[in-house]
Scaffold this motif. Structure first.
Motif, PDB file in Angstrom:
ATOM      1  N   GLY A  96     -69.175  23.997   5.536  1.00 53.77           N
ATOM      2  CA  GLY A  96     -70.595  23.999   5.226  1.00 53.77           C
ATOM      3  C   GLY A  96     -71.029  25.010   4.200  1.00 53.77           C
ATOM      4  O   GLY A  96     -72.199  25.031   3.796  1.00 53.77           O
ATOM      5  N   SER A  97     -70.116  25.872   3.752  1.00 53.90           N
ATOM      6  CA  SER A  97     -70.468  26.898   2.759  1.00 53.90           C
ATOM      7  C   SER A  97     -70.560  26.262   1.377  1.00 53.90           C
ATOM      8  O   SER A  97     -70.017  25.178   1.133  1.00 53.90           O
ATOM      9  CB  SER A  97     -69.410  28.003   2.744  1.00 53.90           C
ATOM     10  OG  SER A  97     -68.159  27.489   2.289  1.00 53.90           O
ATOM     11  N   PRO A  98     -71.255  26.914   0.422  1.00 54.03           N
ATOM     12  CA  PRO A  98     -71.353  26.366  -0.930  1.00 54.03           C
ATOM     13  C   PRO A  98     -70.001  26.102  -1.585  1.00 54.03           C
ATOM     14  O   PRO A  98     -69.832  25.104  -2.300  1.00 54.03           O
ATOM     15  CB  PRO A  98     -72.143  27.447  -1.678  1.00 54.03           C
ATOM     16  CG  PRO A  98     -72.984  28.091  -0.624  1.00 54.03           C
ATOM     17  CD  PRO A  98     -72.127  28.098   0.603  1.00 54.03           C
ATOM     18  N   VAL A  99     -69.017  26.973  -1.369  1.00 53.82           N
ATOM     19  CA  VAL A  99     -67.692  26.758  -1.959  1.00 53.82           C
ATOM     20  C   VAL A  99     -67.054  25.494  -1.394  1.00 53.82           C
ATOM     21  O   VAL A  99     -66.486  24.682  -2.133  1.00 53.82           O
ATOM     22  CB  VAL A  99     -66.775  27.982  -1.727  1.00 53.82           C
ATOM     23  CG1 VAL A  99     -65.323  27.657  -2.076  1.00 53.82           C
ATOM     24  CG2 VAL A  99     -67.253  29.171  -2.561  1.00 53.82           C
ATOM     25  N   ALA A 100     -67.142  25.310  -0.078  1.00 46.70           N
ATOM     26  CA  ALA A 100     -66.581  24.109   0.549  1.00 46.70           C
ATOM     27  C   ALA A 100     -67.303  22.857   0.057  1.00 46.70           C
ATOM     28  O   ALA A 100     -66.678  21.821  -0.197  1.00 46.70           O
ATOM     29  CB  ALA A 100     -66.662  24.212   2.070  1.00 46.70           C
ATOM     30  N   GLN A 101     -68.615  22.938  -0.092  1.00 50.74           N
ATOM     31  CA  GLN A 101     -69.396  21.778  -0.525  1.00 50.74           C
ATOM     32  C   GLN A 101     -69.116  21.418  -1.979  1.00 50.74           C
ATOM     33  O   GLN A 101     -69.125  20.238  -2.345  1.00 50.74           O
ATOM     34  CB  GLN A 101     -70.887  22.060  -0.326  1.00 50.74           C
ATOM     35  CG  GLN A 101     -71.298  22.140   1.140  1.00 50.74           C
ATOM     36  CD  GLN A 101     -72.751  22.550   1.316  1.00 50.74           C
ATOM     37  OE1 GLN A 101     -73.381  23.096   0.417  1.00 50.74           O
ATOM     38  NE2 GLN A 101     -73.296  22.285   2.502  1.00 50.74           N
ATOM     39  N   GLN A 102     -68.855  22.413  -2.809  1.00 47.91           N
ATOM     40  CA  GLN A 102     -68.642  22.153  -4.233  1.00 47.91           C
ATOM     41  C   GLN A 102     -67.194  21.766  -4.550  1.00 47.91           C
ATOM     42  O   GLN A 102     -66.915  21.181  -5.595  1.00 47.91           O
ATOM     43  CB  GLN A 102     -69.027  23.397  -5.060  1.00 47.91           C
ATOM     44  CG  GLN A 102     -69.022  23.166  -6.566  1.00 47.91           C
ATOM     45  CD  GLN A 102     -69.697  24.300  -7.313  1.00 47.91           C
ATOM     46  OE1 GLN A 102     -70.862  24.590  -7.075  1.00 47.91           O
ATOM     47  NE2 GLN A 102     -68.972  24.935  -8.216  1.00 47.91           N
ATOM     48  N   ALA A 103     -66.270  22.048  -3.657  1.00 45.79           N
ATOM     49  CA  ALA A 103     -64.853  21.768  -3.903  1.00 45.79           C
ATOM     50  C   ALA A 103     -64.588  20.270  -3.933  1.00 45.79           C
ATOM     51  O   ALA A 103     -65.209  19.495  -3.199  1.00 45.79           O
ATOM     52  CB  ALA A 103     -63.997  22.428  -2.826  1.00 45.79           C
ATOM     53  N   SER A 104     -63.634  19.866  -4.763  1.00 44.38           N
ATOM     54  CA  SER A 104     -63.194  18.471  -4.771  1.00 44.38           C
ATOM     55  C   SER A 104     -62.491  18.153  -3.456  1.00 44.38           C
ATOM     56  O   SER A 104     -62.646  17.064  -2.902  1.00 44.38           O
ATOM     57  CB  SER A 104     -62.229  18.229  -5.936  1.00 44.38           C
ATOM     58  OG  SER A 104     -62.722  18.753  -7.154  1.00 44.38           O
ATOM     59  N   ILE A 105     -61.683  19.105  -2.992  1.00 41.97           N
ATOM     60  CA  ILE A 105     -60.995  18.979  -1.706  1.00 41.97           C
ATOM     61  C   ILE A 105     -61.265  20.255  -0.912  1.00 41.97           C
ATOM     62  O   ILE A 105     -60.688  21.299  -1.200  1.00 41.97           O
ATOM     63  CB  ILE A 105     -59.477  18.800  -1.885  1.00 41.97           C
ATOM     64  CG1 ILE A 105     -59.170  17.567  -2.737  1.00 41.97           C
ATOM     65  CG2 ILE A 105     -58.786  18.688  -0.523  1.00 41.97           C
ATOM     66  CD1 ILE A 105     -57.693  17.424  -3.071  1.00 41.97           C
ATOM     67  N   PRO A 106     -62.151  20.209   0.077  1.00 45.36           N
ATOM     68  CA  PRO A 106     -62.416  21.404   0.872  1.00 45.36           C
ATOM     69  C   PRO A 106     -61.393  21.583   1.995  1.00 45.36           C
ATOM     70  O   PRO A 106     -61.135  20.655   2.761  1.00 45.36           O
ATOM     71  CB  PRO A 106     -63.809  21.135   1.446  1.00 45.36           C
ATOM     72  CG  PRO A 106     -63.903  19.643   1.514  1.00 45.36           C
ATOM     73  CD  PRO A 106     -63.058  19.096   0.397  1.00 45.36           C
TER      74      PRO A 106
END
Length: 268
Positions: free
Chosen positions: A199-209
Motif C-alpha cells: 500500500g505504500s507509494p513505492v509499492a503502488q508505483q512499481a511495475s512488480i511490487p
C-alpha cells in the motif's frame, strides 16, 4: 489508554501465555483492576470482549512465538537481548515468507533473468541492501550497479532502456527521491521491481511490487528486521535467476569460486 487499562496491557505483555487460560475475573485480580476495566481494554484494542481478545491472542501466539517478548530494555543482560534480537528477526522472516506473493516473485525473477541490465536503488539502510544485491547479481552474468545517491540514480534511470530492470528498495515506501527515480526509469521503458510495504507509494508505483510488511519497534533499542527481510528477499531473487540461467551459469560460478582460492591462506 487510561492508567488502569495500561495496567491490563502491561500484565498481558508480561504474561501472554497465561492469559489464554484465564477468566476475566482472574485477569482483573492479577492486574489489580476491575472487570469492567478489562472489558474497556479489550474494546480499546478492537475486540468486542475478553473472549474475542483471548482468541486473537492465541492466534497471534501460535503464529509468532516471540510476541510480547522481544522488546529490548536498558536492564536486559547480554543473554536476554541476544535472544530477543534473534527471536525478533526469526519471527519477522517467517511472517514475510508466508505473506509475500509468490506470483510477484515469479514475475520479478522472470524479468530479471531475461534482462541484460539490472540496477538497485536505495537510500540509507536500503542503500546497504542495494549494495549487497549488486554483489550477488553481478556474478550472474548481468550488468549490475547499485546507487544510493539521488543524482546518480536519476542519471542512471534516464539511461535505461526497454527490457532493463530497476529494483527499488525502501523500508518506508515513501522516499520522494526514490519515487522520482522510479518514475524516470519507467518513462524510459524499464521495468521497476519495488521492495516496500504494501500500500505504500513505492509499492503502488512499481511495475512488480514485492510487498514486505514488517512492524518495526519504535523504541530506542530496535533490531532493524526489515533490512534483514529485504536481504533475504534479494537472496530468493538471486537463487531464482541463477536457476533460470541453468548449467552454463553454474560453470561460470564454479570458475569464480576457484579463482578466489588463490586469495586465501592455506589451511595449516
Amino acid at each position: 489508554m487510561r492508567k488502569s487499562e495500561r495496567k491490563v496491557a502491561e500484565y498481558i505483555l508480561a504474561n501472554p501465555d497465561e492469559i489464554i487460560h484465564m477468566r476475566i475475573v482472574d485477569l482483573a485480580t492479577e492486574a489489580q483492576v476491575s472487570e469492567p476495566t478489562v472489558v474497556r481494554f479489550c474494546r480499546a484494542v478492537g475486540c468486542s470482549g475478553f473472549q474475542e481478545f483471548k482468541l486473537n491472542l492465541a492466534q497471534q501466539l501460535a503464529s509468532s512465538p516471540s510476541f510480547g517478548q522481544i522488546a529490548v530494555t536498558e536492564t536486559d543482560t547480554i543473554a536476554e537481548y541476544k535472544r530477543k534480537v534473534f527471536d525478533s528477526t526469526v519471527d519477522t522472516l517467517l511472517k514475510v515468507r508466508d505473506r509475500i506473493d509468490d506470483r510477484a516473485l515469479e514475475a520479478a525473477v522472470t524479468a530479471m533473468a531475461a534482462s541484460k541490465r539490472v540496477e538497485f536503488f536505495g537510500f540509507g539502510a536500503s542503500g546497504a541492501v542495494a549494495a549487497d544485491a549488486q554483489h550477488k547479481f553481478f556474478r550472474l552474468q548481468l550488468a549490475t550497479a547499485a546507487h544510493s545517491d539521488h543524482h546518480i540514480q536519476n542519471m542512471s534511470a534516464m539511461s535505461m532502456q526497454a527490457g532493463d530492470v530497476v529494483v527499488a528498495i525502501s523500508q518506508s515506501g515513501r522516499t520522494k527521491a526514490l519515487l522520482r527515480s522510479m518514475s524516470m526509469a519507467k518513462e524510459q521503458g524499464a521495468l521497476v521491481v519495488g521492495l516496500a510495504p504494501s500500500g505504500s507509494p513505492v509499492a503502488q508505483q512499481a511495475s512488480i511490487p514485492l510487498e514486505v510488511d514488517v512492524e518495526e519497534d519504535i523504541e530506542i533499542y530496535t533490531p532493524l528486521s526489515s533490512r534483514i527481510a529485504h536481504l533475504v528477499v534479494i537472496d530468493v531473487l538471486a537463487i531464482g535467476v541463477a536457476q533460470r540461467k541453468g548449467p552454463q551459469l553454474q560453470e561460470h560460478l564454479l570458475k569464480l569460486k576457484q579463482g578466489l582460492y588463490t586469495l586465501r591462506e592455506d589451511k595449516h
